[in-house]
Design a protein around this motif. Structure first.
Motif, PDB file in Angstrom:
ATOM      1  N   GLY A 153      49.836  33.768  29.343  1.00 40.56           N
ATOM      2  CA  GLY A 153      50.877  32.965  28.732  1.00 40.56           C
ATOM      3  C   GLY A 153      52.228  33.634  28.858  1.00 40.56           C
ATOM      4  N   PHE A 154      53.203  33.102  28.134  1.00 45.69           N
ATOM      5  CA  PHE A 154      54.571  33.623  28.192  1.00 45.69           C
ATOM      6  C   PHE A 154      54.603  35.042  27.639  1.00 45.69           C
ATOM      7  N   LEU A 155      54.949  35.993  28.506  1.00 46.34           N
ATOM      8  CA  LEU A 155      55.077  37.405  28.169  1.00 46.34           C
ATOM      9  C   LEU A 155      53.764  38.063  27.741  1.00 46.34           C
ATOM     10  N   ARG A 156      52.630  37.357  27.912  1.00 47.08           N
ATOM     11  CA  ARG A 156      51.348  37.936  27.522  1.00 47.08           C
ATOM     12  C   ARG A 156      50.326  37.659  28.615  1.00 47.08           C
ATOM     13  N   SER A 157      49.782  38.710  29.171  1.00 46.47           N
ATOM     14  CA  SER A 157      48.806  38.575  30.246  1.00 46.47           C
ATOM     15  C   SER A 157      47.398  38.538  29.675  1.00 46.47           C
ATOM     16  N   ASN A 158      46.542  37.794  30.337  1.00 42.96           N
ATOM     17  CA  ASN A 158      45.133  37.788  29.944  1.00 42.96           C
ATOM     18  C   ASN A 158      44.550  39.190  30.087  1.00 42.96           C
ATOM     19  N   ASP A 159      43.672  39.536  29.163  1.00 45.23           N
ATOM     20  CA  ASP A 159      43.026  40.848  29.196  1.00 45.23           C
ATOM     21  C   ASP A 159      41.520  40.647  29.047  1.00 45.23           C
ATOM     22  N   PRO A 160      40.840  40.354  30.152  1.00 44.83           N
ATOM     23  CA  PRO A 160      39.401  40.088  30.081  1.00 44.83           C
ATOM     24  C   PRO A 160      38.604  41.221  29.462  1.00 44.83           C
ATOM     25  N   ALA A 161      39.034  42.456  29.680  1.00 43.20           N
ATOM     26  CA  ALA A 161      38.274  43.611  29.182  1.00 43.20           C
ATOM     27  C   ALA A 161      38.179  43.611  27.661  1.00 43.20           C
ATOM     28  N   THR A 162      39.218  43.135  26.994  1.00 46.65           N
ATOM     29  CA  THR A 162      39.214  43.110  25.533  1.00 46.65           C
ATOM     30  C   THR A 162      38.981  41.712  24.967  1.00 46.65           C
TER      31      THR A 162
END
Length: 240
Positions: A148-157
């Protein structure tokens, strides 16, 4: 006695000509963009109100694009794999919460990620999880890679901010997954609550077009005023 224009008039004329040409080009571009946007809105409206069709299969996955396929009405028959659902952060008219994205194994043999709808933070661990064969209708949506805006997906967490089909499929160990997802229609009052798709396209091209043409007209007007003032000054100087 008639006086010849000074050098400043020729310089101003060149600047005015360049500005006029630029503003006119931008105005014409907005006319073209407005026609494109109106055509897009008409096409999407036709797709969104058409009867649901089966989901596009592997043979057509490579040709799916937003202009030609987004918001198509889709009917899915198959089984949900609730053990591999993904909660994606959502901001909706119902408040902040999560989208419940669940893999659905279709009757055709491939998997489609289904955004079953919205749940509040309190409902994230306790919402309906249908077992057995289901039928879901909704809108075909194009994958949202990255985050999203200014926030990247973090699959690990397990932190998801967009419905990134490829990344979610990889994180959940899914194969033969369609490159799109489906926003489910509302099917009841229990969470997750579907039917939250907003189909709206901003269309400010008419206002932009009028603005650019107005600036073009103002440029010509300003140049005419400048020429008259220059001529008046030269007459006064010549009569002195």
């Amino acid at each position: 006695m008639r006086t010849r224009p000074g050098p400043a008039v020729y310089v101003a004329g060149l600047v005015a000509l360049l500005l006029f040409a630029g503003f006119m080009a931008l105005g014409i571009w907005q006319i073209e963009r407005r026609a494109w946007k109106l055509n897009l809105i008409e096409q999407v409206a036709a797709r969104a109100h058409a009867a649901p069709t089966p989901p596009p299969g592997p043979a057509s996955w490579g040709t799916i694009t937003a202009p030609s396929d987004a918001y198509r009405r889709i009917r899915l028959d198959g089984t949900l794999d609730n053990t591999r659902e993904t909660l994606v952060r959502a901001a909706t008219a119902l408040g902040s919460g999560y989208w419940v994205v669940t893999p659905l194994r279709t009757a055709q043999g491939f998997t489609v990620l289904v955004n079953r709808g919205y749940v509040s933070p309190e409902q994230r661990a306790a919402h309906a999880k249908p077992a057995g064969p289901v039928t879901i209708t909704g809108y075909l949506r194009i994958t949202e890679p990255g985050g999203g805006f200014l926030r990247s997906n973090d699959p690990a967490t397990g932190k998801w901010y967009s419905r990134d089909v490829a990344a979610i499929a990889a994180a959940r160990g899914l194969t033969n997954v369609a490159p799109y997802f489906v926003d489910a229609d509302k099917s009841g009052t229990a969470a997750p609550i579907g039917g939250q798709t907003i189909i709206a396209f901003p269309n400010s091209h008419l206002a932009y077009m009028l603005t650019w043409f107005a600036l073009a007209a103002m440029t010509i007007g300003a140049f005419v005023v400048f020429v008259r003032q220059d001529a008046r000054k030269r007459r006064v100087a010549a009569d002195a």
